[in-house]
Scaffold this motif. Structure first.
Motif: not given
Length: 135
Positions: A2-11, A30-43
Motif C-alpha cells: 500500500s505504501a508503494d501505491m501512495e508513492a505512485y499516486h504522488f508521482m 519478468n513482471a506482467p507490467f511495470s508499476p510506474i508507467p501503469t500507476f504513476a503514468h511516468r516513464h
C-alpha cells in the motif's frame, strides 16, 4: 504494498509528465507490467521484459539497461549511482518496498543531499521507502 501505491499516486499527481523514474529491477524483471508507467503514468529507463519485447528492444540492449539498473540499487558508490542515473536521463530513483527488502535501507542516498533529494518518503517500524530526485 500500500505504501508503494501512495508513492505512485504522488508521482502521478505531483511530478511533471517529463519525469523519468527508475525502480529496482527486482520488481520489474519478468513482471506482467511495470508499476510506474501503469500507476504513476511516468516513464522509466528500464521497464518490464514483456514491454521490451513488444517494442522490439533487442535482448542484449535490455540486459545492458537491466545491469545498469541493478548497479544503481546495489552499489554504495554514490558517484557511480549518480553518474548512471544522469547518463540514463533518470530524474528520480524510487526505493520502494521490494527494493527495501532486496537492498536494505536507502539511507546512503538520503544522507547525500548534494546529489539526491528526498521528495517523498514513507517510514514504518519495519521499512523505509523513498523517492529521490537526482540533482
Amino acid at each position: 504494498h500500500s505504501a508503494d501505491m501512495e508513492a505512485y499516486h504522488f508521482m502521478r499527481d505531483e511530478l511533471p509528465e517529463s519525469t523519468r523514474i527508475q525502480m529496482g529491477s527486482g520488481t520489474e524483471l519478468n513482471a506482467p507490467f511495470s508499476p510506474i508507467p501503469t500507476f504513476a503514468h511516468r516513464h522509466t529507463y528500464c521497464g518490464d521484459w514483456m514491454h521490451a519485447h513488444i517494442f522490439l528492444i533487442p535482448e542484449g540492449a535490455y540486459k545492458i539497461r537491466l545491469g545498469q539498473v541493478n548497479n544503481m540499487f546495489e552499489s554504495r558508490d554514490l558517484d557511480l549511482v549518480y553518474k548512471l542515473c544522469s547518463d540514463a536521463g533518470i530524474t528520480h530513483l524510487y526505493w520502494g518496498y521490494n527494493e527495501f527488502r532486496k537492498h536494505g535501507s536507502p539511507a546512503h542516498l538520503i544522507a547525500e543531499k548534494t546529489m539526491f533529494k528526498v521528495v517523498w518518503s514513507h517510514i514504518d517500524a519495519d521499512f523505509q521507502l523513498a523517492l529521490l530526485e537526482i540533482r
